[in-house]
Scaffold this active site. Structure first.
Site, PDB file in Angstrom:
ATOM      1  CG  HIS A 235     -15.189 -37.953  -9.886  1.00 57.47           C
ATOM      2  ND1 HIS A 235     -14.384 -38.014  -8.775  1.00 57.47           N
ATOM      3  CD2 HIS A 235     -14.358 -38.037 -10.938  1.00 57.47           C
ATOM      4  CE1 HIS A 235     -13.124 -38.164  -9.137  1.00 57.47           C
ATOM      5  NE2 HIS A 235     -13.083 -38.184 -10.450  1.00 57.47           N
ATOM      6  CE1 TYR A 239     -10.109 -35.531 -12.954  1.00 61.27           C
ATOM      7  CE2 TYR A 239     -12.358 -36.268 -12.603  1.00 61.27           C
ATOM      8  CZ  TYR A 239     -11.004 -36.515 -12.559  1.00 61.27           C
ATOM      9  OH  TYR A 239     -10.531 -37.717 -12.113  1.00 61.27           O
ATOM     10  CG  HIS A 386      -7.648 -38.111  -2.852  1.00 57.68           C
ATOM     11  ND1 HIS A 386      -6.771 -38.114  -3.924  1.00 57.68           N
ATOM     12  CD2 HIS A 386      -8.890 -37.916  -3.380  1.00 57.68           C
ATOM     13  CE1 HIS A 386      -7.459 -37.953  -5.043  1.00 57.68           C
ATOM     14  NE2 HIS A 386      -8.737 -37.807  -4.750  1.00 57.68           N
ATOM     15  CG  PHE A 387     -10.584 -33.769  -0.464  1.00 54.81           C
ATOM     16  CD1 PHE A 387     -10.568 -32.566   0.195  1.00 54.81           C
ATOM     17  CD2 PHE A 387     -11.400 -34.788   0.017  1.00 54.81           C
ATOM     18  CE1 PHE A 387     -11.325 -32.370   1.321  1.00 54.81           C
ATOM     19  CE2 PHE A 387     -12.168 -34.603   1.160  1.00 54.81           C
ATOM     20  CZ  PHE A 387     -12.128 -33.386   1.819  1.00 54.81           C
ATOM     21  CG  HIS A 388      -6.967 -31.117   2.565  1.00 50.02           C
ATOM     22  ND1 HIS A 388      -8.071 -31.866   2.886  1.00 50.02           N
ATOM     23  CD2 HIS A 388      -7.235 -29.855   2.989  1.00 50.02           C
ATOM     24  CE1 HIS A 388      -8.963 -31.088   3.495  1.00 50.02           C
ATOM     25  NE2 HIS A 388      -8.483 -29.867   3.573  1.00 50.02           N
ATOM     26  NE  ARG A 450     -17.720 -34.901   5.099  1.00 48.63           N
ATOM     27  CZ  ARG A 450     -18.444 -35.009   4.005  1.00 48.63           C
ATOM     28  NH1 ARG A 450     -19.234 -36.029   3.842  1.00 48.63           N
ATOM     29  NH2 ARG A 450     -18.393 -34.093   3.082  1.00 48.63           N
TER      30      ARG A 450
END
Ligand code: HAS
Length: 567
Positions: A235, A239, A386-388, A450
């Site tokens: 995590h 950041y 979310h992470f794209h 995935r």
């Protein structure tokens, strides 16, 4: 925003900076490696999107390389590109802001060579098909030893880089007793403290669990312990990617706009909070794991909401600064400042579109943090959605913005075809918004992440159009990627030399005298103690439960109640 309207809009005079000879090559080679690795990683992106679209289920051999391509995509883009870019950028920020060379240029070059060797080793394992383990690489999947060795070298080199930056800061502090370090370097220091602490987790996982297993020294391992060690690192890793983008928003964007930052002190609070709260929350990646207690899940979930606060502070601080910039250009009314931004400048377009898409990425992150929502969304395509929008959207677009001023500065050549660069930014923004929407919605319809979706009979009918839309987004992103490399190659080889090769980079070299911060902000010993205690409290019980001392645990093969053999 009201506060911004009632104060005078200050315009700053900036001091001239002297050129630092060594920085160009050092920073330049980091960026060259970063963008070379990215070129292959990016190509794998549209490939994934096509493979997942039910409308494109062609029977061609290349489609059978799904997991190899996915590993290349994740490792090269999220681990290799980012680490090289961040280390190079951090060197640049430190040297330019503090107006002095690094404490040891030799250490910096040695770190670069080690990191490069690490990259070659890891890439060898993936390209030869011996490391189809994805970028999270925890067991039961096992890769060739060169994969782990390569990643270890990259991490060790990044520690050397972080150490060098600290010694540079310490030397500056000795010469500037009682002065507050400029915000850009403050941000860089918080980022490396967080990074070095967090990478201890993954180093333990790789050295004590994965490497012995991969070398055949042990026959079994403990996937749960490995996952815990990974997410201790995993995590804060996000950041580590984000803070250089925040550094640019806080410390470069204002200068590029000819205004000052709305609040330097609030910026320091945000960086400090991210450093403190990013590590003791990683269990939100393990909400669905049975081996972690509900109490730990609850506390990590609560702190996950806390770590979103500094981003909300950032949203306010940066929006207020942009409002000042807009009003300085004559904007009136409540939202007139939005239209007075430098939308046609690739540098600012990169940063502002990054901020806009990050609003969506951040909000979807807060949704993930809710334990009940997470149960429905975990392991669906929602999570890559979310992470794209965070990493590949907010962070990457900002890196583009940075790169479009840094590359001409370092190469001494004008940016090639600025309009093409601007088009590249907007295409990326549109492509990633479409991709995030499609993946998010398909996830809500239950599409698993995935998964070689073409082969999966259990994809619901409702998810099909959204998965097909990801392929459309893939085409837009492919075009944007091609434009990016045209601009890079054009700048390096076909562009005119800059008339003023040493044009000033947009960095402040002094903390504002009229916005002082308490000296405790720079008392790193205190913060280190806070980090150690908070992580012992938050991670200690999770690890103790997983290690289960009554049964023994697997480090170097010691495990009386041996679990499932892997080989
Ligand atoms: Fe996350 C999973 C929660 C932020 C990346 N995240 C992931 C994974 C990645 C990732 C890669 O709680 C997948 C890992 C895997 O492979 O399994 N994430 C959060 C939360 C935040 C958050 C609460 N994530 C990020 C960032 C990332 C990133 C940043 C990369 C850079 N994330 C989670 C959770 C999971 C997760 C769960 C596990 C999911 C699962 O089940 O597997 C927060 O930090 C977000 C706070 C951000 C905001 C947005 C503030 C907006 C700003 C822009 C302002 C705009 C302006 C522009 C000023 C609240 C600062 C105005 C201009 C005009 C012109 C109008």
């Amino acid at each position: 925003m009201q506060a911004a309207q009632t104060r005078d809009i200050p315009v700053l005079e900036f001091p001239k900076l002297t050129a630092l000879k060594t920085e160009r090559w050092l920073v330049g080679v980091h960026l060259i490696v970063a963008f070379s690795a990215l070129s292959l990683g990016l190509l794998m992106g549209p490939f994934q999107a096509f493979r997942r679209a039910p409308a494109l289920q062609w029977d061609i051999p290349i489609f059978s390389y799904y997991y190899q391509a996915l590993t290349l995509h994740g490792v090269l883009n999220a681990l290799v590109f980012t680490t090289f870019f961040i280390v190079g950028f951090s060197y640049f920020v430190t040297q330019r802001t503090l107006q002095r060379p690094l404490a040891s240029i030799r250490v910096a070059w040695a770190a670069f060579v080690i990191m490069l060797v690490g990259l070659v080793l890891a890439a060898f394992a993936i390209v030869t098909g011996q490391a189809n383990v994805l970028y999270t690489f925890y067991p039961p999947m096992v890769a060739h030893p060169t994969f782990y060795l390569g990643l270890t070298l990259v991490i060790v080199a990044s520690w050397m880089a972080g150490g060098d930056i600290f010694f540079t800061y310490a030397a500056w502090k000795r010469d500037h007793k009682g002065e507050t370090v400029p915000l850009a370097v403050y941000a860089t220091l918080t980022n490396f403290i967080m990074w070095i602490t967090a990478t201890i987790g993954v180093a333990v996982e790789v050295l004590f669990l994965m490497l012995p297993l991969s070398l055949g020294l042990v026959q079994t391992t403990d996937p749960q312990v490995a996952r815990i060690m990974f997410w201790f690192f995993g995590h804060p890793l996000v950041y580590f990617w984000l803070l250089p983008a925040y550094t640019a928003w806080y410390t470069m964007m204002p200068k590029q706009n000819g205004v000052r930052l709305f609040s330097d002190g609030l910026g320091r609070v945000a960086f400090l909070m991210i450093m403190l709260f990013s590590i003791p929350i990683g269990v939100h990646h393990l909400f669905t794991d049975p081996g972690v207690s509900e109490v730990a899940k609850l506390f990590h979930a609560l702190l996950t909401f806390v770590v979103a606060l500094p981003s909300l502070l950032t949203a306010f601080n940066i929006a207020a600064t942009l409002e000042w910039a807009g009003r300085k250009r004559g904007a009136t009314g409540l939202v007139g400042w939005v239209f007075k931004q430098q939308w046609g400048n690739p540098v600012m377009a990169g940063m502002i579109t990054g901020m806009l898409i990050f609003i969506i990425g951040g909000l979807t992150g807060i949704m993930n943090a809710s334990f009940t929502l997470n149960l429905a969304l975990h392991n669906t395509t929602w999570v890559p959605g979310h992470f794209h929008t965070t990493l590949a959207g907010g962070v990457f677009l900002t890196y583009m913005g940075i790169f479009y001023w840094l590359m001409p500065f370092l190469s001494g050549r004008k940016l090639f075809a600025p309009r093409l660069a601007t088009a590249q930014v907007y295409l990326w923004f549109i492509g990633m918004l479409t991709f995030g929407l499609a993946m998010g919605r398909a996830g809500i319809e239950g599409a698993p992440r995935r998964t070689d979706a073409g082969a999966a009979a259990y994809i619901s009918e409702a998810a099909v159009p959204w998965l097909n839309l990801t392929a459309v987004a893939g085409v837009i992103l492919l075009i944007s990627s091609i434009l990016l490399y045209i601009v890079i190659l054009g700048t390096l080889f076909a562009s005119k030399k800059q008339e003023k090769a040493d044009a000033e980079p947009p960095i402040d070299t002094k903390a504002p005298a009229d916005d002082p911060s308490p000296s405790i902000f720079e008392n790193w010993r205190v913060w280190m103690v806070v980090i150690v205690i908070s992580n012992l409290v938050m991670w200690g019980p999770v690890l103790i439960q997983a290690l289960d001392f009554t049964k023994g645990f697997i480090i170097f093969g010691f495990h009386p109640n041996a679990p499932i053999p892997l080989k």
